[in-house]
Motif scaffolding. Structure first.
Motif, PDB file in Angstrom:
ATOM      1  N   GLY A  59      27.780 -79.830 -50.887  1.00  0.00           N
ATOM      2  CA  GLY A  59      27.245 -81.094 -51.615  1.00  0.00           C
ATOM      3  C   GLY A  59      27.415 -81.022 -53.159  1.00  0.00           C
ATOM      4  N   ARG A  60      27.358 -79.647 -53.714  1.00  0.00           N
ATOM      5  CA  ARG A  60      27.453 -79.552 -54.819  1.00  0.00           C
ATOM      6  C   ARG A  60      28.991 -80.181 -55.733  1.00  0.00           C
ATOM      7  NH1 ARG A  60      23.568 -80.534 -55.307  1.00  0.00           N
ATOM      8  NH2 ARG A  60      23.455 -80.373 -53.060  1.00  0.00           N
ATOM      9  N   ILE A  61      29.813 -80.398 -54.963  1.00  0.00           N
ATOM     10  CA  ILE A  61      31.060 -80.881 -55.415  1.00  0.00           C
ATOM     11  C   ILE A  61      31.424 -82.443 -54.898  1.00  0.00           C
ATOM     12  CG2 ILE A  61      32.184 -78.676 -55.916  1.00  0.00           C
ATOM     13  CD1 ILE A  61      33.481 -79.095 -53.237  1.00  0.00           C
ATOM     14  N   LEU A  62      30.105 -82.902 -54.149  1.00  0.00           N
ATOM     15  CA  LEU A  62      30.735 -84.282 -53.604  1.00  0.00           C
ATOM     16  C   LEU A  62      30.206 -85.496 -54.520  1.00  0.00           C
ATOM     17  CD1 LEU A  62      29.516 -83.900 -49.836  1.00  0.00           C
ATOM     18  CD2 LEU A  62      31.803 -83.789 -50.950  1.00  0.00           C
ATOM     19  N   ARG A  63      29.437 -85.259 -55.591  1.00  0.00           N
ATOM     20  CA  ARG A  63      28.659 -86.093 -56.475  1.00  0.00           C
ATOM     21  C   ARG A  63      29.894 -86.912 -57.414  1.00  0.00           C
ATOM     22  NH1 ARG A  63      23.585 -87.390 -57.680  1.00  0.00           N
ATOM     23  NH2 ARG A  63      22.998 -85.397 -56.887  1.00  0.00           N
ATOM     24  N   ILE A  64      30.254 -88.161 -57.137  1.00  0.00           N
ATOM     25  CA  ILE A  64      31.333 -88.746 -57.605  1.00  0.00           C
ATOM     26  C   ILE A  64      30.596 -89.614 -58.922  1.00  0.00           C
ATOM     27  CG2 ILE A  64      31.168 -91.175 -57.032  1.00  0.00           C
ATOM     28  CD1 ILE A  64      34.135 -90.951 -56.317  1.00  0.00           C
ATOM     29  N   THR A  65      31.477 -89.399 -60.197  1.00  0.00           N
ATOM     30  CA  THR A  65      31.514 -90.224 -61.526  1.00  0.00           C
ATOM     31  C   THR A  65      32.373 -90.878 -61.925  1.00  0.00           C
ATOM     32  OG1 THR A  65      32.186 -88.175 -62.650  1.00  0.00           O
ATOM     33  CG2 THR A  65      29.626 -87.959 -62.118  1.00  0.00           C
ATOM     34  N   GLU A  66      32.320 -91.746 -62.898  1.00  0.00           N
ATOM     35  CA  GLU A  66      33.387 -92.515 -63.449  1.00  0.00           C
ATOM     36  C   GLU A  66      34.530 -91.766 -63.996  1.00  0.00           C
ATOM     37  OE1 GLU A  66      31.852 -95.357 -66.024  1.00  0.00           O
ATOM     38  OE2 GLU A  66      30.460 -96.476 -64.258  1.00  0.00           O
ATOM     39  N   ARG A  67      34.185 -90.543 -64.633  1.00  0.00           N
ATOM     40  CA  ARG A  67      35.076 -89.617 -65.607  1.00  0.00           C
ATOM     41  C   ARG A  67      35.665 -88.679 -64.520  1.00  0.00           C
ATOM     42  NH1 ARG A  67      33.221 -86.847 -70.791  1.00  0.00           N
ATOM     43  NH2 ARG A  67      35.541 -86.355 -70.436  1.00  0.00           N
TER      44      ARG A  67
END
Length: 463
Positions: free
Chosen positions: A347-355
């Protein structure tokens, strides 16, 4: 604060549910934005005049800090737990030392209590309690006006019931009031699509004073011998291969986004220092270490979050609830092999962002339980019909761990090279396995050597 569709739906579901009962349990995949949803729900309840205060509890200081910032930003009021504040965020550990005056707030005011990562708290009126669960049952269960429980992994490795949760009888399945799974999150572009790379070796030798035993794969090694996973995690060749794959992938991602970062979850402080040294010396990467013994761990994590360093190596600090959106690559090299921990690390690498891009890569070894957990995650996305076995395919870079290779100075080094294609159609599963295992410390009565070629399987989630 802009809400995602699932967050809006969950808030409306909770508001309706509170007209019938006081407790609401939300299951949302790690990285989906549970804290933002909780802050919005609290704001709506305050605006409607349904509550007077909001109290949040979480398993670590790092998580409570995030809760405080998010709630304060949404509520536009202080959320530091002091006089004049609308609420505060506290660790579960602190519940045992909080004053009676604090708990008296429940007798005179309507309080919404938010439990983040509620799976850490065990127990019911029938028993099975742990210390954190006991405090909730005694102090909060019958006194809070409303409660909101959040989790991304609604189970416990010790099989105890999660506090305040409802279960079916006799199946014992947890009943969630709202569910937002990985499948939905990937489809909605809320979470990155994970790719899990399982690393194996086709000739592993186990040596002791009397004999040498050779195994054709890691599955055979762990099933047919007494060797512990911890031994493999300290093997320099195995670590080097894993790190080389992860570094190559992060380099590729940083070509498009220079802020992309990588996380290594290590087994111990010594293990973390060894890995950080390899990243710096063998691969020329920037790497910092953060552990549970660092007094300034929060500052180290925050500096990395805001910085551009390539790698952060963690022991017991970045596993759940810690928000570092620029993380896109992770090496799971912990000796903890529970499904709960595995999913929290992913889960630490799943958060998506615009950048940052939509790719997330997790590298680990083909330890039987981790293989099983990887396939379970794959199966959660049924519209993904492709399961690829990538064993040194012609279009991918691999490391030839030739320890005899040297540079002009005589120093041995690792060569990156194209390797011949290999095919392996085996899939390993273990039924009824104990998912609550923490591998014991290393047994030094034998030595472990990876003599064969390393290979990898990619559990791909494609649409």
């Amino acid at each position: 604060m802009k809400l995602r569709a699932w967050q809006k739906a969950c808030v409306e579901s909770a508001l309706y549910s509170y007209s019938r009962k006081r407790h609401f349990l939300c299951l949302a995949t790690p990285g989906a934005g549970k804290t933002t949803m909780a802050a919005e729900l609290a704001a709506r309840l305050l605006e409607n005049g349904d509550i007077d205060f909001v109290l949040c509890f979480a398993p670590s200081v790092a998580v409570t800090s995030g809760l405080q910032n998010t709630f304060q930003r949404r509520l536009k009021k202080r959320f530091d737990g002091r006089i004049g504040a609308v609420g505060g965020a506290y660790t579960y550990q602190s519940m045992r030392t909080i004053s009676e005056e604090f708990w008296g707030l429940f007798d005179s005011h309507r309080v919404l209590v938010v439990f983040d990562e509620i799976h850490h708290c065990a127990g019911s009126d029938q028993g099975g309690v742990n210390s954190w669960g006991e405090e909730i049952l005694v102090r909060i269960q019958h006194k809070a006006a409303l409660t909101l429980a959040l989790t991304g992994t609604p189970w416990r490795s010790d099989k105890r019931p999660i506090v305040l949760a409802e279960y079916t009888d006799p199946a014992g399945e947890i009943q969630c009031d709202y569910i937002y799974g990985l499948r939905e999150a990937v489809l909605d572009s809320v979470c990155r699509k994970p790719s899990i790379v399982l690393i194996d070796n086709d000739r592993v030798a186990l040596n002791n004073a009397k004999e040498q035993s050779v195994y054709s794969c890691l599955h055979e090694l762990f099933v047919k011998s007494d060797v512990r996973y911890q031994q493999l995690l300290h093997d320099s060749d195995a670590l080097g291969f894993c790190l080389s794959l992860a570094c190559a992938q992060l380099d590729k991602l940083r070509d498009a986004n220079p802020d992309a970062g990588g996380l290594v979850v290590a087994s111990s402080i010594a293990h973390a220092e060894k890995i950080a040294g390899m990243l710096r010396d063998d691969f020329g990467k920037s790497a910092i270490v953060v552990t549970y013994k660092h007094k300034n761990a929060g500052m180290i994590i925050d500096n990395y979050r805001r910085g551009t360093q390539e790698w952060i190596v963690s022991v017991g600090m970045i596993s759940e609830g810690t928000d570092i959106p620029r993380l896109q690559v992770c090496c799971h090299l912990s000796r903890i092999t529970t499904e709960l921990y595995f999913r929290q690390v992913l889960g630490r690498i799943l958060r998506i962002t615009e950048r940052c891009g939509a790719e997330a890569w997790l590298y680990t070894f083909a330890e039987p339980q981790l293989v099983e957990f990887s396939y379970r995650i794959k199966e959660e996305i049924p519209f993904s019909s492709v399961l690829r076995f990538e064993h040194r395919s012609a279009d991918m870079q691999y490391v030839n761990l030739d320890l005899n290779a040297s540079d002009s100075s005589g120093k041995k080094h690792r060569n990156v090279c194209k390797a011949p294609e290999q095919h392996d159609s085996k899939m390993w599963f273990t039924e009824g396995s104990n998912s609550g295992i923490i591998a014991p410390l290393i047994d030094d009565s034998y030595t472990l050597e990876c003599l064969g070629k390393f290979r990898q399987r990619l559990v791909g989630l494609t649409f």
